[in-house]
Design an enzyme around this catalytic site. Structure first.
Site, PDB file in Angstrom:
ATOM      1  N   GLY A 134      -9.997   6.596  -4.680  1.00 15.93           N
ATOM      2  CA  GLY A 134      -8.848   7.013  -5.482  1.00 15.93           C
ATOM      3  C   GLY A 134      -7.565   6.285  -5.131  1.00 15.93           C
ATOM      4  N   HIS A 135      -7.572   5.412  -4.120  1.00 17.25           N
ATOM      5  CA  HIS A 135      -6.327   4.772  -3.642  1.00 17.25           C
ATOM      6  C   HIS A 135      -6.592   3.331  -3.263  1.00 17.25           C
ATOM      7  CE1 HIS A 135      -2.623   4.262  -1.177  1.00 17.25           C
ATOM      8  NE2 HIS A 135      -2.159   5.179  -1.996  1.00 17.25           N
ATOM      9  N   PHE A 136      -6.773   2.464  -4.000  1.00 18.10           N
ATOM     10  CA  PHE A 136      -6.858   2.392  -5.446  1.00 18.10           C
ATOM     11  C   PHE A 136      -8.205   1.767  -5.766  1.00 18.10           C
ATOM     12  CE2 PHE A 136      -2.393   2.004  -4.264  1.00 18.10           C
ATOM     13  CZ  PHE A 136      -1.830   3.030  -4.989  1.00 18.10           C
ATOM     14  N   VAL A 177      -6.323   0.400  -0.661  1.00 16.58           N
ATOM     15  CA  VAL A 177      -5.278   0.324   0.361  1.00 16.58           C
ATOM     16  C   VAL A 177      -5.242   1.667   1.088  1.00 16.58           C
ATOM     17  CG1 VAL A 177      -2.787   0.082   0.739  1.00 16.58           C
ATOM     18  CG2 VAL A 177      -3.904  -1.292  -1.017  1.00 16.58           C
TER      19      VAL A 177
END
Length: 143
Positions: free
Chosen positions: A46-48, A53
């Site tokens: 989810g990041h990203f 990251v």
């Protein structure tokens, strides 16, 4: 200190235990810990998704967990089920480079001062010798 000893001091567990090893520890002075960042970290999807990251707040958390090891070892205390370390403040945070899968985060924390159960630390997280994140933070130790 390996992960088994770290787990004797920190209450965190997967997926929130963010210190894999302690490689240096000078009681009442400084500590150096390692976090091996892998693509399997639960936050990367989810990041990203297109450019993974490590979230900055988790780098700060990893620094704080490393500092907590120093605090517990310096007080000669092995925490029990009621012990904990809480953030009191975070200041002067600077993010200088992203932390990505495959990086090894080398985290150094040094004691700035202590007053009773309040500990102030200066922390720096590096990847390949380059500063990724730096911050000062205060923590309250509940023993």
């Amino acid at each position: 200190m390996d992960i088994n000893e770290i787990k004797q001091y920190l209450p965190h567990r997967y997926p929130f235990l963010l210190v894999d090893r302690i490689i240096e520890l000078e009681e009442n002075k400084r500590v150096v810990g390692i976090k091996n960042v892998t693509i399997n970290e639960p936050f990367f999807p989810g990041h990203f998704p297109h450019n993974p990251v490590m979230p900055g707040v988790l780098i700060i958390e990893a620094l704080a967990q490393t500092a907590a090891m120093l605090a517990f070892k310096s007080t000669g205390t092995k925490p029990n089920a009621d012990s904990n370390v809480y953030f009191a403040s975070v200041d002067g945070v600077r993010f200088k480079r992203p932390v990505v899968p495959g990086d090894q985060l080398v985290m150094e924390a040094e004691i700035v001062r202590t007053i009773r159960n309040m500990w102030k630390f200066k922390g720096v997280a590096r990847v390949d010798g380059q500063v990724a994140t730096e911050a000062e933070f205060m923590c309250a130790l509940k023993l």
